[in-house]
Design a protein around this motif. Structure first.
Motif, PDB file in Angstrom:
ATOM      1  N   PHE A 244       0.827  -1.212   0.000  1.00  0.00           N
ATOM      2  CA  PHE A 244       0.000   0.000   0.000  1.00  0.00           C
ATOM      3  C   PHE A 244       0.858   1.257   0.000  1.00  0.00           C
ATOM      4  O   PHE A 244       0.581   2.219  -0.720  1.00  0.00           O
ATOM      5  N   THR A 245       1.887   1.270   0.828  1.00  0.00           N
ATOM      6  CA  THR A 245       2.707   2.482   0.931  1.00  0.00           C
ATOM      7  C   THR A 245       3.516   2.733  -0.337  1.00  0.00           C
ATOM      8  O   THR A 245       3.677   3.880  -0.760  1.00  0.00           O
ATOM      9  N   ILE A 246       4.035   1.665  -0.981  1.00  0.00           N
ATOM     10  CA  ILE A 246       4.798   1.878  -2.211  1.00  0.00           C
ATOM     11  C   ILE A 246       3.872   2.307  -3.343  1.00  0.00           C
ATOM     12  O   ILE A 246       4.244   3.122  -4.194  1.00  0.00           O
ATOM     13  N   ALA A 247       2.630   1.776  -3.363  1.00  0.00           N
ATOM     14  CA  ALA A 247       1.660   2.212  -4.367  1.00  0.00           C
ATOM     15  C   ALA A 247       1.291   3.675  -4.151  1.00  0.00           C
ATOM     16  O   ALA A 247       1.178   4.462  -5.113  1.00  0.00           O
ATOM     17  N   ALA A 248       1.108   4.050  -2.882  1.00  0.00           N
ATOM     18  CA  ALA A 248       0.802   5.456  -2.577  1.00  0.00           C
ATOM     19  C   ALA A 248       1.967   6.362  -2.944  1.00  0.00           C
ATOM     20  O   ALA A 248       1.773   7.470  -3.462  1.00  0.00           O
ATOM     21  N   ALA A 249       3.192   5.890  -2.711  1.00  0.00           N
ATOM     22  CA  ALA A 249       4.369   6.679  -3.066  1.00  0.00           C
ATOM     23  C   ALA A 249       4.466   6.869  -4.571  1.00  0.00           C
ATOM     24  O   ALA A 249       4.798   7.964  -5.057  1.00  0.00           O
ATOM     25  N   PHE A 250       4.184   5.815  -5.329  1.00  0.00           N
ATOM     26  CA  PHE A 250       4.228   5.920  -6.793  1.00  0.00           C
ATOM     27  C   PHE A 250       3.146   6.870  -7.291  1.00  0.00           C
ATOM     28  O   PHE A 250       3.404   7.726  -8.162  1.00  0.00           O
ATOM     29  N   ALA A 251       1.932   6.756  -6.735  1.00  0.00           N
ATOM     30  CA  ALA A 251       0.837   7.640  -7.147  1.00  0.00           C
ATOM     31  C   ALA A 251       1.153   9.089  -6.798  1.00  0.00           C
ATOM     32  O   ALA A 251       0.902  10.000  -7.602  1.00  0.00           O
ATOM     33  N   PHE A 252       1.729   9.311  -5.628  1.00  0.00           N
ATOM     34  CA  PHE A 252       2.059  10.679  -5.238  1.00  0.00           C
ATOM     35  C   PHE A 252       3.203  11.230  -6.086  1.00  0.00           C
ATOM     36  O   PHE A 252       3.260  12.440  -6.340  1.00  0.00           O
ATOM     37  N   SER A 253       4.105  10.362  -6.536  1.00  0.00           N
ATOM     38  CA  SER A 253       5.180  10.812  -7.435  1.00  0.00           C
ATOM     39  C   SER A 253       4.605  11.315  -8.753  1.00  0.00           C
ATOM     40  O   SER A 253       5.069  12.318  -9.306  1.00  0.00           O
ATOM     41  N   LEU A 254       3.583  10.628  -9.260  1.00  0.00           N
ATOM     42  CA  LEU A 254       2.915  11.098 -10.478  1.00  0.00           C
ATOM     43  C   LEU A 254       2.229  12.441 -10.235  1.00  0.00           C
ATOM     44  O   LEU A 254       2.282  13.341 -11.077  1.00  0.00           O
ATOM     45  N   PHE A 255       1.594  12.569  -9.066  1.00  0.00           N
ATOM     46  CA  PHE A 255       0.971  13.850  -8.720  1.00  0.00           C
ATOM     47  C   PHE A 255       2.025  14.943  -8.588  1.00  0.00           C
ATOM     48  O   PHE A 255       1.800  16.090  -8.987  1.00  0.00           O
ATOM     49  N   GLU A 256       3.187  14.598  -8.065  1.00  0.00           N
ATOM     50  CA  GLU A 256       4.273  15.577  -7.903  1.00  0.00           C
ATOM     51  C   GLU A 256       4.768  16.081  -9.246  1.00  0.00           C
ATOM     52  O   GLU A 256       5.184  17.241  -9.365  1.00  0.00           O
ATOM     53  N   ILE A 257       4.725  15.238 -10.274  1.00  0.00           N
ATOM     54  CA  ILE A 257       5.106  15.685 -11.621  1.00  0.00           C
ATOM     55  C   ILE A 257       4.158  16.788 -12.089  1.00  0.00           C
ATOM     56  O   ILE A 257       4.583  17.776 -12.695  1.00  0.00           O
ATOM     57  N   LEU A 258       2.871  16.615 -11.805  1.00  0.00           N
ATOM     58  CA  LEU A 258       1.900  17.665 -12.126  1.00  0.00           C
ATOM     59  C   LEU A 258       2.202  18.940 -11.348  1.00  0.00           C
ATOM     60  O   LEU A 258       2.155  20.046 -11.905  1.00  0.00           O
ATOM     61  N   VAL A 259       2.542  18.797 -10.066  1.00  0.00           N
ATOM     62  CA  VAL A 259       2.840  19.961  -9.231  1.00  0.00           C
ATOM     63  C   VAL A 259       4.079  20.692  -9.755  1.00  0.00           C
ATOM     64  O   VAL A 259       4.138  21.931  -9.731  1.00  0.00           O
ATOM     65  N   ILE A 260       5.066  19.945 -10.236  1.00  0.00           N
ATOM     66  CA  ILE A 260       6.289  20.543 -10.774  1.00  0.00           C
ATOM     67  C   ILE A 260       5.956  21.528 -11.882  1.00  0.00           C
ATOM     68  O   ILE A 260       6.437  22.679 -11.897  1.00  0.00           O
ATOM     69  N   PHE A 261       5.132  21.089 -12.826  1.00  0.00           N
ATOM     70  CA  PHE A 261       4.761  21.963 -13.941  1.00  0.00           C
ATOM     71  C   PHE A 261       3.799  23.048 -13.485  1.00  0.00           C
ATOM     72  O   PHE A 261       3.922  24.211 -13.890  1.00  0.00           O
ATOM     73  N   LEU A 262       2.853  22.699 -12.625  1.00  0.00           N
ATOM     74  CA  LEU A 262       1.829  23.646 -12.197  1.00  0.00           C
ATOM     75  C   LEU A 262       2.439  24.821 -11.428  1.00  0.00           C
ATOM     76  O   LEU A 262       2.046  25.974 -11.634  1.00  0.00           O
ATOM     77  N   GLN A 263       3.411  24.545 -10.570  1.00  0.00           N
ATOM     78  CA  GLN A 263       4.035  25.625  -9.805  1.00  0.00           C
ATOM     79  C   GLN A 263       4.842  26.555 -10.707  1.00  0.00           C
ATOM     80  O   GLN A 263       4.879  27.770 -10.484  1.00  0.00           O
ATOM     81  N   ALA A 264       5.495  26.014 -11.731  1.00  0.00           N
ATOM     82  CA  ALA A 264       6.202  26.861 -12.690  1.00  0.00           C
ATOM     83  C   ALA A 264       5.221  27.757 -13.435  1.00  0.00           C
ATOM     84  O   ALA A 264       5.470  28.957 -13.648  1.00  0.00           O
ATOM     85  N   TYR A 265       4.090  27.173 -13.836  1.00  0.00           N
ATOM     86  CA  TYR A 265       3.064  27.931 -14.548  1.00  0.00           C
ATOM     87  C   TYR A 265       2.485  29.033 -13.665  1.00  0.00           C
ATOM     88  O   TYR A 265       2.351  30.186 -14.095  1.00  0.00           O
ATOM     89  N   ILE A 266       2.155  28.715 -12.416  1.00  0.00           N
ATOM     90  CA  ILE A 266       1.552  29.688 -11.511  1.00  0.00           C
ATOM     91  C   ILE A 266       2.522  30.824 -11.214  1.00  0.00           C
ATOM     92  O   ILE A 266       2.138  32.002 -11.213  1.00  0.00           O
ATOM     93  N   PHE A 267       3.785  30.497 -10.973  1.00  0.00           N
ATOM     94  CA  PHE A 267       4.759  31.535 -10.639  1.00  0.00           C
ATOM     95  C   PHE A 267       4.933  32.498 -11.819  1.00  0.00           C
ATOM     96  O   PHE A 267       4.922  33.723 -11.640  1.00  0.00           O
ATOM     97  N   ALA A 268       5.097  31.949 -13.026  1.00  0.00           N
ATOM     98  CA  ALA A 268       5.253  32.800 -14.206  1.00  0.00           C
ATOM     99  C   ALA A 268       3.976  33.581 -14.493  1.00  0.00           C
ATOM    100  O   ALA A 268       4.031  34.765 -14.873  1.00  0.00           O
ATOM    101  N   LEU A 269       2.826  32.931 -14.324  1.00  0.00           N
ATOM    102  CA  LEU A 269       1.548  33.604 -14.571  1.00  0.00           C
ATOM    103  C   LEU A 269       1.341  34.781 -13.620  1.00  0.00           C
ATOM    104  O   LEU A 269       0.950  35.879 -14.046  1.00  0.00           O
ATOM    105  N   LEU A 270       1.615  34.587 -12.333  1.00  0.00           N
ATOM    106  CA  LEU A 270       1.440  35.666 -11.370  1.00  0.00           C
ATOM    107  C   LEU A 270       2.435  36.793 -11.613  1.00  0.00           C
ATOM    108  O   LEU A 270       2.110  37.969 -11.407  1.00  0.00           O
TER     109      LEU A 270
END
Length: 284
Positions: A244-270
């Motif tokens: 369960f924990t390794i599956a959650a870690a893998f899923a959160f890593s995929l979510f973190e990839i989205l956050v990586i791009f999203l934070q760059a977009y938000i910072f530049a947009l603001l």
């Protein structure tokens, strides 16, 4: 069989290196097993009297800068009319910043004028966020306040420059702080609020938003992978929990990839939004 949970040590990731010594109160400032003069969490601490000493996050930061430079060097050294490979990726990202951030917020003329600084901020945030999901790096330099603060200061300077260049500094400040048509006594309340929200809160929120998102993501991943290690290696019969924990870690890593791009977009947009507000300070 019972095991022992080994708490993850984040000192090596987040706290700057230092040289053991004594504080102003005469008490030693050294971890267990270290003595005065020892270098803690520092590389090249003995080179040139420590002038070039760096810790792990600074090393990752420098490495990312080199990799980003190499990326654009190989992408743009022999540009072709029909882009392919690395050039295609670079041009796609540059067009994304130009069309969907710079020109969409600032318009075509001002968007192209401020495109270099906005695209620089976007790519710096994007590349600095990426190590959070790269094995053996595992931490974003933006998880420490230094880099987000530097980028926020750059955005802050650009915001003030844009308004002062168009209106003059005095008129820009007046247009940003003074709302016309209010009763005179109300200005004693409104002007400080406008000053705080415009010239203090904006860079502070830019800094904290980026740092907090990358720091919290790193901590969650550390806890999930540490729990996986604990359940799998130290607690016999807990393989299901480790799954369960390794599956959650893998899923959160995929979510973190989205956050990586999203934070760059938000910072530049603001950044673009704040520049646009400065360019039209007399309209609001």
């Amino acid at each position: 069989m019972k095991g022992h949970f080994h708490a993850p040590d984040l000192d090596h990731d987040f706290f700057p290196g230092f040289v053991c010594g004594t504080g102003s109160d005469g008490e030693p400032r050294c971890p267990d097993g270290a003595s005065n003069g020892d270098h803690i969490n520092l590389w090249f601490g003995n080179f040139a009297d420590g002038w070039f000493a760096i810790d792990r996050i600074m090393f990752v930061r420098l490495l990312v800068m080199v990799l980003m430079g190499l990326f654009f060097f190989f992408a743009m050294r022999k540009p072709k009319l029909v882009p392919r490979g690395v050039q295609n990726v670079a041009e796609y990202l540059l067009d994304f910043v130009r069309i969907h951030i710079s020109e969409e917020i600032l318009g075509r003329k001002e968007g192209r004028r401020f495109l270099p600084i906005i695209s620089t901020i976007f790519f710096l945030v994007l590349f600095m966020n990426a190590p959070s999901v790269i094995p053996f790096l595992n931490v974003s330099p933006n998880a420490r306040i230094g880099m987000p603060l530097l980028l926020a200061v750059v955005a802050y300077i650009c915001m003030i420059y844009a308004g002062a260049k168009r209106y003059g500094f005095g008129k820009y400040m007046k247009s940003s702080l003074v709302i016309p048509g209010l009763p005179f006594l109300l200005y004693f309340l409104v002007v400080p609020i406008e000053f705080f929200s415009t010239f203090i809160l904006r860079p502070v929120t830019l800094t904290i938003r980026l740092m907090a998102n990358m720091l919290s993501g790193h901590i969650v991943l550390v806890l999930l992978y540490s729990a996986t290690n604990f359940f799998f290696w130290q607690m016999n019969g807990w393989l299901v929990a480790s799954g369960f924990t390794i599956a959650a870690a893998f899923a959160f890593s995929l979510f973190e990839i989205l956050v990586i791009f999203l934070q760059a977009y938000i910072f530049a947009l603001l950044t673009a939004v704040y520049i646009e507000l400065s360019l039209h300070a007399d309209e609001h």
